[in-house]
Enzyme design. Structure first.
Site, short mmCIF file in Angstrom:
data_model
loop_
_atom_site.label_atom_id
_atom_site.label_comp_id
_atom_site.label_asym_id
_atom_site.label_seq_id
_atom_site.Cartn_x
_atom_site.Cartn_y
_atom_site.Cartn_z
N ASN A 130 8.84 4.03 3.54
CA ASN A 130 8.83 3.68 4.96
C ASN A 130 10.17 3.05 5.32
O ASN A 130 10.89 2.56 4.45
CB ASN A 130 7.78 2.59 5.24
CG ASN A 130 6.37 3.08 5.01
OD1 ASN A 130 5.85 2.93 3.92
ND2 ASN A 130 5.78 3.65 6.02
N ARG A 138 0.83 -1.21 0.00
CA ARG A 138 0.00 0.00 0.00
C ARG A 138 0.86 1.26 0.00
O ARG A 138 1.05 1.89 -1.03
CB ARG A 138 -0.98 -0.03 1.20
CG ARG A 138 -2.12 0.97 1.10
CD ARG A 138 -1.77 2.39 1.47
NE ARG A 138 -1.31 2.51 2.86
CZ ARG A 138 -0.75 3.64 3.34
NH1 ARG A 138 -0.59 4.70 2.56
NH2 ARG A 138 -0.33 3.70 4.59
N ASP A 139 1.46 1.57 1.14
CA ASP A 139 2.29 2.79 1.20
C ASP A 139 3.44 2.67 0.20
O ASP A 139 3.85 3.66 -0.42
CB ASP A 139 2.83 2.96 2.63
CG ASP A 139 3.07 4.41 3.00
OD1 ASP A 139 3.13 5.25 2.09
OD2 ASP A 139 3.22 4.70 4.20
N HIS A 182 5.12 4.88 12.64
CA HIS A 182 5.14 4.77 11.18
C HIS A 182 6.18 5.78 10.67
O HIS A 182 5.87 6.96 10.48
CB HIS A 182 3.71 5.09 10.68
CG HIS A 182 3.51 5.08 9.20
ND1 HIS A 182 2.74 4.12 8.57
CD2 HIS A 182 3.93 5.92 8.21
CE1 HIS A 182 2.68 4.38 7.29
NE2 HIS A 182 3.40 5.46 7.03
N CYS A 235 4.65 9.12 0.01
CA CYS A 235 3.28 9.61 -0.10
C CYS A 235 3.21 10.57 -1.28
O CYS A 235 4.00 11.52 -1.35
CB CYS A 235 2.84 10.32 1.18
SG CYS A 235 1.17 10.98 1.03
#
Ligand code: HMG
Ligand code: MG
Length: 296
Positions: free
Chosen positions: A248, A15-16, A206, A239
């Site tokens: 991340n 996802r990220d 996070h 992002c």
């Protein structure tokens, strides 16, 4: 110093990670998640039911979630910014959903086209509908250290909005250093402030690794008792609405740290590293994880 004996990793790669890479085929995503499911991970964020105009990389999340081979002990989650997203996530069989907002107005507006308070109001029916179906809801809080638009975030602002996310009905709040500018002292101040208003068991961290501080920050969080860490295999991602922010912290780097500290994760480092190399081959890049490179 009291470190947790066990840490839960929430895997962000699909996802990220992939929301910020060029578009990967649906089949490759399914294979990627299936491989991650065989590493011992217990929580994999598998997609995002946001507007495909905003994040085209996640447009096939329904097909991805419907097609992955579900491991019984793995929770497959997805982002749901509104009721429209939640309905799709439910149809796709998401085990858990996540809502997301920011400590700052600037990022909230750029990321979700609304004010902070509007975003929280939008979440109330999302959480109500999810809870009625026994679907747990996680909350993400962005810009807990700095906002790319509004500057530094005061620690008490993080505590204030984290409390509101709990009040809305989230079982856990993931505190996001969205642009990765945090350093251990600032992380300590931010976490101390949040720990005054909510139990440490409901806090996740996070970190994005833009400035190379994520592992130092995680060590700081571990020393403060935090035991849920979001990370992304091979350090994928970022992002789209935080220009220049990198991926991340790499799952491989977190696993190596935990293994060396004697903290159980239940996740196999070598297997995760291999999944990282495979998805990076697809993306035509190398993992950013130092541990992964050292293992090679
Ligand atoms: P909007 O344009 O204000 O929404 O977007 P709207 O309600 O006016 O709808 C406009 C159009 O979008 C309509 O379509 C809707 O149907 C459609 P049209 O009539 O124009 O054809 N739409 C949707 N389509 C599919 N799924 C949906 C959906 N909702 C509306 N759920 C919205 C508001 C929130 C939807 C938009 O701003 C959005 O999708 N934002 C998401 C941005 C995003 O995904 N960012 C990355 C994830 S957050 C992150 O990475 C940070 C995190 O990792 C933590 C950290 O690191 O800090 C979590
Ligand atoms: Mg993130």
């Amino acid at each position: 110093m009291k470190l947790p004996s066990r840490v839960k990793i929430v895997e962000m790669g699909a996802r990220d990670g992939l929301q910020n890479e060029h578009v990967v085929s649906t089949q490759s995503k399914i294979q990627f998640i299936n491989q991650l499911s065989n590493t011992g991970l217990s929580h994999i964020e598998a997609g995002s039911f946001v507007s495909p105009k905003w994040v085209p990389q996640m447009a096939d999340s329904k097909e991805v979630l419907e097609s992955v081979i579900r491991r019984p002990n793995v929770r497959y989650s997805a982002l749901t910014p509104n009721l429209q997203g939640l309905e799709q996530a439910i149809e796709a069989g998401a085990d858990e959903v996540a809502i997301f907002t920011s400590c700052s107005e600037g990022f909230c507006q750029k990321n979700t086209n609304c004010t902070l308070m509007e975003s929280l109001e939008r979440f109330i029916p999302v959480v109500e509908h999810a809870s009625a179906r026994d679907i747990p809801v996680r909350g993400y809080l962005s810009c807990v250290i700095d906002c790319p638009y509004d500057g530094p975030t005061p620690p008490d602002k993080v505590a204030e909005i984290a409390t509101l996310l709990l009040d809305v009905g989230c079982y856990e709040v993931s505190l996001g250093d969205t642009i990765g500018t945090g350093t251990p002292v600032r992380v300590q101040q931010m976490l101390s402030s949040v720990q005054q208003v909510m139990p440490t068991q409901q806090i996740a961290v996070h970190f994005h690794d833009t400035w190379g501080q994520a592992i130092a920050n995680i060590y700081q969080a571990l020393q403060m008792g935090v035991s849920v860490i979001d990370s992304s295999v091979a350090g994928l991602g970022g992002c789209p609405y935080a220009q220049g922010a990198s991926g991340n912290v790499a799952t491989e780097d977190v696993l190596y740290l935990c293994n060396q500290l004697g903290i159980e994760t239940g996740v196999n480092l070598e297997k995760v590293a291999q999944v990282g190399w495979d998805i990076c081959a697809e993306l035509n890049k190398s993992p950013t994880s130092k541990v992964s490179l050292a293992l090679r």
